[in-house]
Scaffold this motif. Sequence first.
Motif, mmCIF file in Angstrom:
data_model
loop_
_atom_site.group_PDB
_atom_site.id
_atom_site.type_symbol
_atom_site.label_atom_id
_atom_site.label_comp_id
_atom_site.label_asym_id
_atom_site.label_seq_id
_atom_site.Cartn_x
_atom_site.Cartn_y
_atom_site.Cartn_z
ATOM 1 N N ASP A 111 33.897 15.638 91.649
ATOM 2 C CA ASP A 111 33.404 14.690 90.657
ATOM 3 C C ASP A 111 32.251 15.280 89.853
ATOM 4 N N ALA A 112 31.345 15.953 90.532
ATOM 5 C CA ALA A 112 30.201 16.559 89.845
ATOM 6 C C ALA A 112 30.651 17.665 88.901
ATOM 7 N N SER A 113 31.605 18.497 89.336
ATOM 8 C CA SER A 113 32.053 19.580 88.461
ATOM 9 C C SER A 113 32.850 19.041 87.279
ATOM 10 N N ALA A 114 33.619 17.969 87.465
ATOM 11 C CA ALA A 114 34.349 17.369 86.344
ATOM 12 C C ALA A 114 33.380 16.755 85.341
ATOM 13 N N GLU A 115 32.347 16.096 85.844
ATOM 14 C CA GLU A 115 31.348 15.517 84.946
ATOM 15 C C GLU A 115 30.621 16.603 84.169
ATOM 16 N N SER A 116 30.312 17.697 84.830
ATOM 17 C CA SER A 116 29.651 18.817 84.166
ATOM 18 C C SER A 116 30.528 19.393 83.062
ATOM 19 N N ALA A 117 31.814 19.528 83.331
ATOM 20 C CA ALA A 117 32.738 20.060 82.321
ATOM 21 C C ALA A 117 32.823 19.124 81.125
ATOM 22 N N CYS A 118 32.852 17.826 81.367
ATOM 23 C CA CYS A 118 32.934 16.859 80.265
ATOM 24 C C CYS A 118 31.668 16.890 79.420
ATOM 25 N N VAL A 119 30.505 16.956 80.064
ATOM 26 C CA VAL A 119 29.244 16.991 79.329
ATOM 27 C C VAL A 119 29.166 18.257 78.495
ATOM 28 N N THR A 120 29.578 19.389 79.062
ATOM 29 C CA THR A 120 29.560 20.653 78.327
ATOM 30 C C THR A 120 30.479 20.574 77.115
ATOM 31 N N GLN A 121 31.656 19.999 77.299
ATOM 32 C CA GLN A 121 32.598 19.872 76.196
ATOM 33 C C GLN A 121 32.046 18.952 75.114
ATOM 34 N N LEU A 122 31.426 17.838 75.505
ATOM 35 C CA LEU A 122 30.857 16.919 74.522
ATOM 36 C C LEU A 122 29.684 17.547 73.776
ATOM 37 N N ASP A 123 28.866 18.328 74.476
ATOM 38 C CA ASP A 123 27.759 19.025 73.807
ATOM 39 C C ASP A 123 28.299 19.997 72.768
ATOM 40 N N GLY A 124 29.357 20.715 73.126
ATOM 41 C CA GLY A 124 29.967 21.654 72.182
ATOM 42 C C GLY A 124 30.543 20.947 70.961
ATOM 43 N N LYS A 125 31.188 19.811 71.183
ATOM 44 C CA LYS A 125 31.755 19.052 70.065
ATOM 45 C C LYS A 125 30.662 18.507 69.163
ATOM 46 N N SER A 126 29.584 18.006 69.754
ATOM 47 C CA SER A 126 28.518 17.446 68.920
ATOM 48 C C SER A 126 27.819 18.539 68.117
ATOM 49 N N THR A 127 27.638 19.708 68.710
ATOM 50 C CA THR A 127 27.040 20.827 67.983
ATOM 51 C C THR A 127 27.926 21.225 66.811
ATOM 52 N N TRP A 128 29.226 21.286 67.054
ATOM 53 C CA TRP A 128 30.158 21.640 65.997
ATOM 54 C C TRP A 128 30.140 20.585 64.884
ATOM 55 N N ALA A 129 30.086 19.297 65.253
ATOM 56 C CA ALA A 129 30.095 18.229 64.258
ATOM 57 C C ALA A 129 28.838 18.269 63.391
ATOM 58 N N VAL A 130 27.685 18.539 64.000
ATOM 59 C CA VAL A 130 26.438 18.633 63.234
ATOM 60 C C VAL A 130 26.511 19.807 62.268
ATOM 61 N N GLN A 131 26.988 20.950 62.736
ATOM 62 C CA GLN A 131 27.099 22.131 61.877
ATOM 63 C C GLN A 131 28.074 21.861 60.724
ATOM 64 N N TRP A 132 29.176 21.232 61.006
ATOM 65 C CA TRP A 132 30.176 20.936 59.981
ATOM 66 C C TRP A 132 29.599 19.977 58.933
ATOM 67 N N SER A 133 28.857 18.959 59.398
ATOM 68 C CA SER A 133 28.242 18.012 58.467
ATOM 69 C C SER A 133 27.180 18.677 57.608
ATOM 70 N N LYS A 134 26.406 19.595 58.185
ATOM 71 C CA LYS A 134 25.380 20.307 57.423
ATOM 72 C C LYS A 134 26.013 21.175 56.358
ATOM 73 N N GLU A 135 27.119 21.826 56.680
ATOM 74 C CA GLU A 135 27.806 22.682 55.703
ATOM 75 C C GLU A 135 28.327 21.863 54.526
ATOM 76 N N ARG A 136 28.728 20.644 54.776
ATOM 77 C CA ARG A 136 29.249 19.783 53.711
ATOM 78 C C ARG A 136 28.149 19.000 53.020
ATOM 79 N N GLY A 137 26.920 19.088 53.514
ATOM 80 C CA GLY A 137 25.802 18.370 52.913
ATOM 81 C C GLY A 137 25.776 16.894 53.268
ATOM 82 N N GLU A 138 26.431 16.524 54.335
ATOM 83 C CA GLU A 138 26.504 15.117 54.724
ATOM 84 C C GLU A 138 25.628 14.778 55.918
#
Length: 72
Positions: free
Chosen positions: A41-68
């Motif tokens: 359970d702990a390792s699955a939660e860690s994997a999900c948090v890591t994946q969500l952090d990566g997605k949020s970082t990508w979304a912020v970068q994508w929004s900055k590139e578009r000026g949004e």
Amino acid sequence: MKNRVIHMSMAPKYVKRRKAAVVVMAALLIAFGGALVLWLDASAESACVTQLDGKSTWAVQWSKERGEYVYE
């Protein structure tokens, strides 16, 4: 008169020892299973948090590139 023979495996002390061994094995199996569930359970939660952090970082970068990105 017949002599009653008790097989060694059916002697009361061996029956008692087998019962105790079964109880100990069941307890160890339950403890090991519980620890395994908690670890998985702990390792699955860690994997999900890591994946969500990566997605949020990508979304912020994508929004900055578009000026949004308005949170600066």
